[in-house]
Design an enzyme around this catalytic site. Structure first.
Site, mmCIF file in Angstrom:
data_model
loop_
_atom_site.group_PDB
_atom_site.id
_atom_site.type_symbol
_atom_site.label_atom_id
_atom_site.label_comp_id
_atom_site.label_asym_id
_atom_site.label_seq_id
_atom_site.Cartn_x
_atom_site.Cartn_y
_atom_site.Cartn_z
ATOM 1 N N GLY A 44 16.783 -18.026 6.250
ATOM 2 C CA GLY A 44 16.589 -16.607 6.559
ATOM 3 C C GLY A 44 16.079 -16.399 7.969
ATOM 4 N N HIS A 45 16.491 -17.256 8.875
ATOM 5 C CA HIS A 45 15.935 -17.327 10.245
ATOM 6 C C HIS A 45 16.193 -16.087 11.091
ATOM 7 C CE1 HIS A 45 20.103 -18.338 11.049
ATOM 8 N NE2 HIS A 45 19.881 -18.191 12.341
ATOM 9 N N LEU B 192 13.412 -10.424 9.288
ATOM 10 C CA LEU B 192 12.117 -9.944 9.818
ATOM 11 C C LEU B 192 11.117 -11.091 9.884
ATOM 12 C CD1 LEU B 192 9.965 -7.644 10.352
ATOM 13 C CD2 LEU B 192 9.744 -7.482 7.880
ATOM 14 N N GLY C 138 6.909 -15.035 -1.686
ATOM 15 C CA GLY C 138 7.047 -14.071 -2.769
ATOM 16 C C GLY C 138 6.738 -12.689 -2.235
ATOM 17 N N TYR D 206 13.056 -7.654 -9.044
ATOM 18 C CA TYR D 206 12.685 -8.419 -7.829
ATOM 19 C C TYR D 206 11.365 -9.136 -8.060
ATOM 20 C CZ TYR D 206 11.020 -8.708 -2.894
ATOM 21 O OH TYR D 206 10.514 -9.092 -1.673
ATOM 22 N N THR E 262 1.941 -8.999 1.705
ATOM 23 C CA THR E 262 1.952 -7.552 1.512
ATOM 24 C C THR E 262 3.168 -6.987 2.268
ATOM 25 O OG1 THR E 262 0.598 -5.557 1.692
ATOM 26 C CG2 THR E 262 0.534 -7.065 3.562
ATOM 27 N N LYS F 37 13.451 7.807 11.245
ATOM 28 C CA LYS F 37 13.638 9.228 10.925
ATOM 29 C C LYS F 37 12.841 10.106 11.886
ATOM 30 C CE LYS F 37 12.947 9.073 6.266
ATOM 31 N NZ LYS F 37 13.057 9.464 4.816
HETATM 32 N N1 NDP Z 1 9.771 -7.145 4.403
HETATM 33 C C1 NDP Z 1 8.720 -7.029 3.628
HETATM 34 O O1 NDP Z 1 8.003 -6.009 3.652
HETATM 35 C C2 NDP Z 1 8.335 -8.142 2.701
HETATM 36 C C3 NDP Z 1 9.105 -9.305 2.569
HETATM 37 N N2 NDP Z 1 8.695 -10.276 1.690
HETATM 38 C C4 NDP Z 1 9.457 -11.520 1.509
HETATM 39 O O2 NDP Z 1 9.551 -12.200 2.756
HETATM 40 C C5 NDP Z 1 10.794 -12.925 2.810
HETATM 41 C C6 NDP Z 1 11.545 -12.489 4.047
HETATM 42 O O3 NDP Z 1 11.774 -11.108 3.929
HETATM 43 P P1 NDP Z 1 12.332 -10.274 5.190
HETATM 44 O O4 NDP Z 1 12.272 -11.136 6.397
HETATM 45 O O5 NDP Z 1 11.670 -8.954 5.172
HETATM 46 O O6 NDP Z 1 13.848 -10.067 4.760
HETATM 47 P P2 NDP Z 1 15.124 -9.831 5.679
HETATM 48 O O7 NDP Z 1 16.108 -9.110 4.838
HETATM 49 O O8 NDP Z 1 14.718 -9.286 6.990
HETATM 50 O O9 NDP Z 1 15.645 -11.342 5.913
HETATM 51 C C7 NDP Z 1 16.171 -12.063 4.841
HETATM 52 C C8 NDP Z 1 17.122 -13.081 5.417
HETATM 53 O O10 NDP Z 1 17.698 -13.796 4.341
HETATM 54 C C9 NDP Z 1 19.103 -13.834 4.553
HETATM 55 N N3 NDP Z 1 19.796 -13.885 3.265
HETATM 56 C C10 NDP Z 1 19.784 -12.954 2.293
HETATM 57 N N4 NDP Z 1 20.546 -13.359 1.270
HETATM 58 C C11 NDP Z 1 21.062 -14.573 1.620
HETATM 59 C C12 NDP Z 1 21.937 -15.495 0.995
HETATM 60 N N5 NDP Z 1 22.461 -15.261 -0.201
HETATM 61 N N6 NDP Z 1 22.243 -16.633 1.645
HETATM 62 C C13 NDP Z 1 21.741 -16.888 2.871
HETATM 63 N N7 NDP Z 1 20.893 -16.059 3.529
HETATM 64 C C14 NDP Z 1 20.577 -14.905 2.897
HETATM 65 C C15 NDP Z 1 19.428 -12.559 5.295
HETATM 66 O O11 NDP Z 1 20.630 -12.707 5.988
HETATM 67 P P3 NDP Z 1 21.645 -11.433 6.053
HETATM 68 O O12 NDP Z 1 20.829 -10.267 6.551
HETATM 69 O O13 NDP Z 1 22.706 -11.878 7.008
HETATM 70 O O14 NDP Z 1 22.150 -11.212 4.663
HETATM 71 C C16 NDP Z 1 18.232 -12.426 6.215
HETATM 72 O O15 NDP Z 1 18.426 -13.156 7.401
HETATM 73 C C17 NDP Z 1 11.522 -12.608 1.515
HETATM 74 O O16 NDP Z 1 11.304 -13.634 0.576
HETATM 75 C C18 NDP Z 1 10.864 -11.309 1.049
HETATM 76 O O17 NDP Z 1 10.948 -11.191 -0.359
HETATM 77 C C19 NDP Z 1 7.569 -10.157 0.929
HETATM 78 C C20 NDP Z 1 6.789 -9.020 1.048
HETATM 79 C C21 NDP Z 1 7.109 -7.960 1.948
HETATM 80 C C1 F7E Z 2 7.261 -5.038 0.105
HETATM 81 C C2 F7E Z 2 7.499 -4.283 -1.197
HETATM 82 O O1 F7E Z 2 8.288 -3.144 -0.915
HETATM 83 C C3 F7E Z 2 8.808 -2.475 -2.019
HETATM 84 O O2 F7E Z 2 7.795 -1.720 -2.614
HETATM 85 P P1 F7E Z 2 7.241 -0.426 -1.875
HETATM 86 O O3 F7E Z 2 6.140 -0.822 -0.986
HETATM 87 O O4 F7E Z 2 6.995 0.621 -2.908
HETATM 88 O O5 F7E Z 2 8.516 0.005 -1.035
HETATM 89 P P2 F7E Z 2 8.794 1.030 0.130
HETATM 90 O O6 F7E Z 2 8.253 0.473 1.419
HETATM 91 O O7 F7E Z 2 10.270 1.307 0.080
HETATM 92 O O8 F7E Z 2 8.017 2.386 -0.273
HETATM 93 C C4 F7E Z 2 6.659 2.510 -0.085
HETATM 94 C C5 F7E Z 2 6.277 3.974 -0.335
HETATM 95 O O9 F7E Z 2 6.765 4.748 0.768
HETATM 96 C C6 F7E Z 2 7.404 5.917 0.288
HETATM 97 N N1 F7E Z 2 8.396 6.417 1.265
HETATM 98 C C7 F7E Z 2 8.301 7.618 1.895
HETATM 99 N N2 F7E Z 2 9.370 7.827 2.691
HETATM 100 C C8 F7E Z 2 10.141 6.702 2.573
HETATM 101 C C9 F7E Z 2 11.370 6.332 3.162
HETATM 102 O O10 F7E Z 2 12.010 7.085 3.970
HETATM 103 N N3 F7E Z 2 11.860 5.087 2.848
HETATM 104 C C10 F7E Z 2 11.199 4.254 1.992
HETATM 105 N N4 F7E Z 2 11.732 3.024 1.732
HETATM 106 N N5 F7E Z 2 10.023 4.586 1.369
HETATM 107 C C11 F7E Z 2 9.512 5.814 1.674
HETATM 108 C C12 F7E Z 2 8.032 5.432 -1.011
HETATM 109 O O11 F7E Z 2 8.374 6.543 -1.817
HETATM 110 C C13 F7E Z 2 6.906 4.595 -1.590
HETATM 111 O O12 F7E Z 2 5.948 5.411 -2.205
HETATM 112 C C14 F7E Z 2 9.391 -3.324 -3.083
HETATM 113 O O13 F7E Z 2 10.602 -2.763 -3.416
HETATM 114 C C15 F7E Z 2 9.489 -4.748 -2.628
HETATM 115 O O14 F7E Z 2 10.488 -4.916 -1.646
HETATM 116 C C16 F7E Z 2 8.215 -5.196 -2.102
HETATM 117 O O15 F7E Z 2 7.810 -6.311 -2.343
#
Ligand code: NDP
Ligand code: F7E
Length: 364
Positions: free
Chosen positions: A11-12, A15, A107, A137, A165, A188
Site C-alpha cells: 500500500g506504498h 495515505l 487495523g 470493515y 485513529t 468542499k
Molecule cells: N485513513 C484513515 O483514516 C485510517 C486508515 N487506517 C488503516 O491504515 C491503512 C492504510 O490506510 P490508508 O493509507 O488511509 O488507505 P489508502 O486507501 O490511502 O491506501 C491503501 C493502499 O492500499 C492499496 N490497495 C487497496 N486494495 C488493494 C489490493 N487489493 N491489492 C493491492 N493494493 C491494494 C491502495 O491502492 P489503490 O489506491 O491503487 O487501490 C492504496 O495504495 C489501512 O489498513 C487502513 O485500514 C486505519 C485508521 C484510519
Molecule cells: C477511520 C475510520 O473512519 C470511518 O469512520 P468515521 O470516522 O465515522 O468516518 P468519516 O471520517 O467518514 O466520518 C466521520 C464523521 O464526519 C461526518 N461528516 C461530515 N461531513 C462529512 C463528509 O463530507 N464526508 C465524510 N466522510 N464524513 C462527514 C460523518 O457523518 C461522521 O459523523 C470508518 O468508516 C473507518 O474507515 C474508520 O476506521
C-alpha cells in the site's frame, strides 16, 4: 530492522504507505520493495504467493487495505469485509510461509464498541456491539488482530498490530462520496470559497485533477453549478454559499497527521515485539494490539469551522441529518504508546494548514 533489510511496504502509494516510505528512507532503510495495486492484487492468493516466494522480504508493513469513509463503508459492506479479509489473510499467511522476520498489521480504532468507555483502552476490544455503519470493515480488522496473534502463538511468528485513529495527510482520498471527513471538508470548503468568489478557474482546476463524476471543466457553468449542488456546495440568489456537512456535527473525532503515524509505525517496528505485548504469566493472551493517536478529539462542527477559518471561506454550513453520524465518540487511549516513549508532534490546526497547502499544490 537492519538498514539493508528487505522491507516490503504494502500500500506504498496510499495515505499511510506513502508516509511510511518517506519515513523509512529518512531513517536510512535502503532496501524497500513495493508493488502497485495493478502490479499485485493482494486479494489474489496465487499472485501474493508468487510475490513472496520470489522476493522473500525480511519485514512487512501491511498498509494496503480497502479504506473509505462512513458512507463508503455503509454502502459497499461486502467489498470492505471481503477485500480486507483476503488482503490480510494472503499477506500474513505468505509472510509465515516465507519466514518474514516481523510484520506490522494496520487495523483501526473502529474495532472498539459503539458505546465504548472513553478514552478507548486496548482491553475494551470485543466487550460490546460495534458501530453498524463500518461493522464489516471493523470485523475484518478484528480478524486481522486475531490472525497475527494466532500465528504468533502457534507458529512463533512476530507480527504486531497497531490500531490508528482517523488519519489525514498527503495522498489522502479526496473523493467527495468515498473519503473520510477531513479531506472531504477541505475539498468542499475549498470549492465553496471558489464559488463565493466566482473563481471558476479554481473550480475547473479542481475538477480536472480530481474529477467529480459527471462534470468536465468545459461544461457550462450551469452544469458545474448543478454538480457542485449535488455534492452539497451551493449558492443562493443573494450570493451566499452554503456547504453541506453530513450528520448533526455533534460526533467527536480524533485526527492524527499521517507522517506522525508513519513515525509511530517505524518506532514500534524497531522497538516492540509480540512478546512485549503481554505479561509472561497470562494464561489467555489477547488484546496484544496497540492504539496510535493523539488522545485529543474535536466535534465535526468545530472541525468544519476550523477548516473554514484556515481556508478563508465566508459562507455557512448546512448539517444534513439524513447522512449518518456513526459513532458519537471514539477517542483512543494512547497511554500504552506514550509509556513506550512515543507522542505525536503535529497538532490539528497545524495539520489542517499543512494538508490544505498540499492540496493547493496539487490543484492550482
Ligand atoms: N485513513 C484513515 O483514516 C485510517 C486508515 N487506517 C488503516 O491504515 C491503512 C492504510 O490506510 P490508508 O493509507 O488511509 O488507505 P489508502 O486507501 O490511502 O491506501 C491503501 C493502499 O492500499 C492499496 N490497495 C487497496 N486494495 C488493494 C489490493 N487489493 N491489492 C493491492 N493494493 C491494494 C491502495 O491502492 P489503490 O489506491 O491503487 O487501490 C492504496 O495504495 C489501512 O489498513 C487502513 O485500514 C486505519 C485508521 C484510519
Ligand atoms: C477511520 C475510520 O473512519 C470511518 O469512520 P468515521 O470516522 O465515522 O468516518 P468519516 O471520517 O467518514 O466520518 C466521520 C464523521 O464526519 C461526518 N461528516 C461530515 N461531513 C462529512 C463528509 O463530507 N464526508 C465524510 N466522510 N464524513 C462527514 C460523518 O457523518 C461522521 O459523523 C470508518 O468508516 C473507518 O474507515 C474508520 O476506521
Amino acid at each position: 530492522m537492519e538498514k539493508n533489510s528487505k522491507i516490503y511496504v504494502a500500500g506504498h502509494r496510499g495515505l499511510v504507505g506513502s508516509a511510511l516510505v518517506l519515513k523509512l528512507k529518512e531513517s536510512g532503510y535502503t532496501n524497500l520493495i513495493f508493488r502497485t495495486h495493478a502490479e499485485l492484487d493482494l486479494t489474489n492468493t496465487e499472485a501474493v504467493a508468487g510475490f513472496f516466494a520470489k522476493e522473500k522480504p525480511d519485514y512487512v508493513f501491511l498498509a494496503a487495505a480497502k479504506v473509505g469513509g462512513i458512507v463508503a463503508n455503509n454502502t459497499y459492506r461486502a467489498d470492505f469485509i471481503y477485500a480486507n479479509l483476503m488482503i490480510q489473510n494472503n499477506v500474513v499467511h505468505q509472510s509465515y510461509l516465507n519466514k518474514v522476520k516481523k510484520l506490522m498489521f494496520l487495523g483501526s480504532t473502529c474495532i472498539y464498541p459503539k458505546s465504548c468507555p472513553q478514552p478507548m483502552d486496548e482491553s475494551y476490544l470485543l466487550t460490546d456491539v460495534l458501530e453498524y455503519t463500518n461493522e464489516p470493515y471493523a470485523i475484518a480488522k478484528i480478524a486481522g488482530i486475531k490472525l497475527c496473534e494466532s500465528y504468533n502463538l502457534q507458529y512463533g511468528t512476530n507480527y504486531i498490530s497497531v490500531m490508528p485513529t482517523n488519519l489525514y495527510g498527503p495522498n489522502d482520498n479526496f473523493d467527495l462520496e468515498k473519503s473520510h471527513v477531513l479531506p472531504a471538508l477541505i475539498r468542499k470548503i475549498h470549492l465553496g470559497k471558489a464559488l463565493e468568489q466566482n473563481d471558476w478557474a479554481t473550480i475547473d482546476k479542481d475538477l480536472a485533477n480530481l474529477p467529480i463524476e459527471g462534470v468536465s471543466s468545459n461544461d457550462s457553468i450551469v452544469d458545474k453549478t448543478a454538480i457542485l449542488n449535488k455534492y452539497g456546495i451551493s449558492k443562493n440568489d443573494s450570493g451566499e454559499v452554503t456547504v453541506e456537512i453530513w450528520g448533526s456535527g455533534k460526533p467527536m473525532r480524533e485526527f492524527l497527521w499521517s507522517e506522525d503515524m508513519a513515525d509511530a509505525c517505524v518506532f514500534l517496528m524497531e522497538n516492540r515485539d509480540f512478546v512485549d505485548t503481554y505479561s509472561s504469566d497470562s494464561k489467555e493472551i489477547r488484546n496484544t494490539h496497540i492504539n496510535i493517536g493523539t488522545g485529543k478529539d474535536i466535534s465535526i462542527h468545530d472541525l468544519a469551522n476550523t477548516i473554514k477559518e484556515k481556508i478563508g471561506f465566508n459562507g455557512s454550513f448546512y448539517f444534513n441529518a439524513n447522512k449518518p453520524d456513526g459513532t458519537l465518540k471514539k477517542l483512543t487511549s494512547v497511554k500504552k504508546l506514550n509509556a513506550l516513549g512515543w507522542k505525536h508532534k503535529i497538532e490539528l490546526e497545524e495539520g489542517i494548514l499543512n494538508i490544505y497547502n498540499w492540496y493547493l499544490s496539487k490543484n492550482s
